[in-house]
Enzyme design. Structure first.
Site, PDB file in Angstrom:
ATOM      1  N   LYS A  69       0.376  -1.104   0.261  1.00  0.00           N
ATOM      2  CA  LYS A  69      -0.023   0.095   0.229  1.00  0.00           C
ATOM      3  C   LYS A  69       0.765   1.724  -0.253  1.00  0.00           C
ATOM      4  O   LYS A  69       1.784   0.980   0.622  1.00  0.00           O
ATOM      5  CB  LYS A  69      -0.770   0.679   1.158  1.00  0.00           C
ATOM      6  CG  LYS A  69      -2.554   0.681   1.112  1.00  0.00           C
ATOM      7  CD  LYS A  69      -2.734   0.207   2.352  1.00  0.00           C
ATOM      8  CE  LYS A  69      -4.401   0.839   2.083  1.00  0.00           C
ATOM      9  NZ  LYS A  69      -5.087   0.513   3.536  1.00  0.00           N
TER      10      LYS A  69
HETATM   11  O1  G3P Z   1      -7.605   1.606   6.211  1.00  0.00           O
HETATM   12  C1  G3P Z   1      -7.963   3.326   5.565  1.00  0.00           C
HETATM   13  C2  G3P Z   1      -9.201   3.537   5.691  1.00  0.00           C
HETATM   14  O2  G3P Z   1     -10.315   2.216   5.163  1.00  0.00           O
HETATM   15  C3  G3P Z   1      -9.190   4.096   7.041  1.00  0.00           C
HETATM   16  O3  G3P Z   1     -11.068   4.524   7.429  1.00  0.00           O
HETATM   17  O4  G3P Z   1     -12.511   4.874   9.156  1.00  0.00           O
HETATM   18  O5  G3P Z   1      -9.917   5.880   9.072  1.00  0.00           O
HETATM   19  O6  G3P Z   1     -11.122   6.897   7.570  1.00  0.00           O
HETATM   20  P1  G3P Z   1     -11.238   6.037   8.216  1.00  0.00           P
END
Ligand code: G3P
Length: 218
Positions: free
Chosen positions: A87
């Site tokens: 990633k």
């Molecule tokens: O993995 C990255 C992403 O899904 C993060 O989500 O909830 O931290 O915006 P969030």
């Protein structure tokens, strides 16, 4: 549509895997940090072993920010297990590193995508997944699903070998709407999978069926 668990917690991953519909796992530095001082590479290997499926995908994020260090780190991460996708953030160096690693056969998940132009450039560079963050766009008053629609439209015009991985999913509606728009993958907290499979009328209906069965005339 593929379902990925957006977590680095091994118990949550085992719980999601037990549903039988889990295709992969995405992690990021914040999610890994939540697990305490784990050895990152060993932890990613454990996740791959839990999934125990050669077709599964496990995203491991590089923390380098410069091109040279990113490709070095990406090569190391790719060696952990054949299921690993590296990633990389959607920065100038990240895009360049995506192109280099892709040309070596290393699969890249380009993350922190917030507009369609970023997704297009990433797909052209050879990323296998682009990760638009719908919840974080919603947080600032933009409709994250509009971005998914735009990327779907663009990718359908061409033959990129790149899948749309909808990230930053905060609830079942995000996942359902992503599926309606034809996104390839939804990565979500395991809590959201649990919410998705439930409906109060299912629970009430079952309780009433079981009660009637108990009270049937014998
Ligand atoms: O993995 C990255 C992403 O899904 C993060 O989500 O909830 O931290 O915006 P969030």
């Amino acid at each position: 549509m593929k379902f990925f668990a957006d977590t680095a917690n091994l118990d949550e991953i085992k719980s999601a895997a037990s549903l039988g519909i889990l295709d992969g796992v995405t992690t990021n530095p914040s999610l890994v940090a939540k697990e305490g001082g784990v050895d990152f590479k060993e932890h990613i290997l454990k996740i791959c072993e839990i999934l125990n499926n050669p077709k599964a995908s496990v995203s491991a994020e590089a923390v380098s920010t410069e091109y040279e260090s990113m490709i070095k780190e990406g090569r190391e991460l790719a060696k952990i297990h054949p299921c690993v996708y590296v990633k990389l953030p959607m920065t100038r160096a990240g895009l360049q590193a995506t192109h280099t690693l892709a040309s070596e056969g290393i699969r890249v998940n380009q993350t922190l995508i917030f507009n369609a132009g970023q997704a297009l450039m990433s797909a052209k560079a050879g990323a296998r997944f682009v990760s638009p963050f719908v919840g974080r766009l919603d947080d600032i008053g933009q409709d994250g699903m509009v971005l998914i629609q735009e990327i779907r439209e663009i990718f359908d015009n061409y033959d990129f070998e790149c899948e749309i991985l909808v990230a930053s999913i905060r609830g079942p509606l995000h996942a359902i709407n992503a599926a309606r728009l034809g996104a390839d993958i939804a990565t979500m907290p395991v809590k959201v999978m649990d919410q998705m499979l439930k409906h109060p009328l299912t629970d009430n209906g079952l309780a009433s069926f079981l009660k009637d069965w108990e009270n049937r005339g014998k």
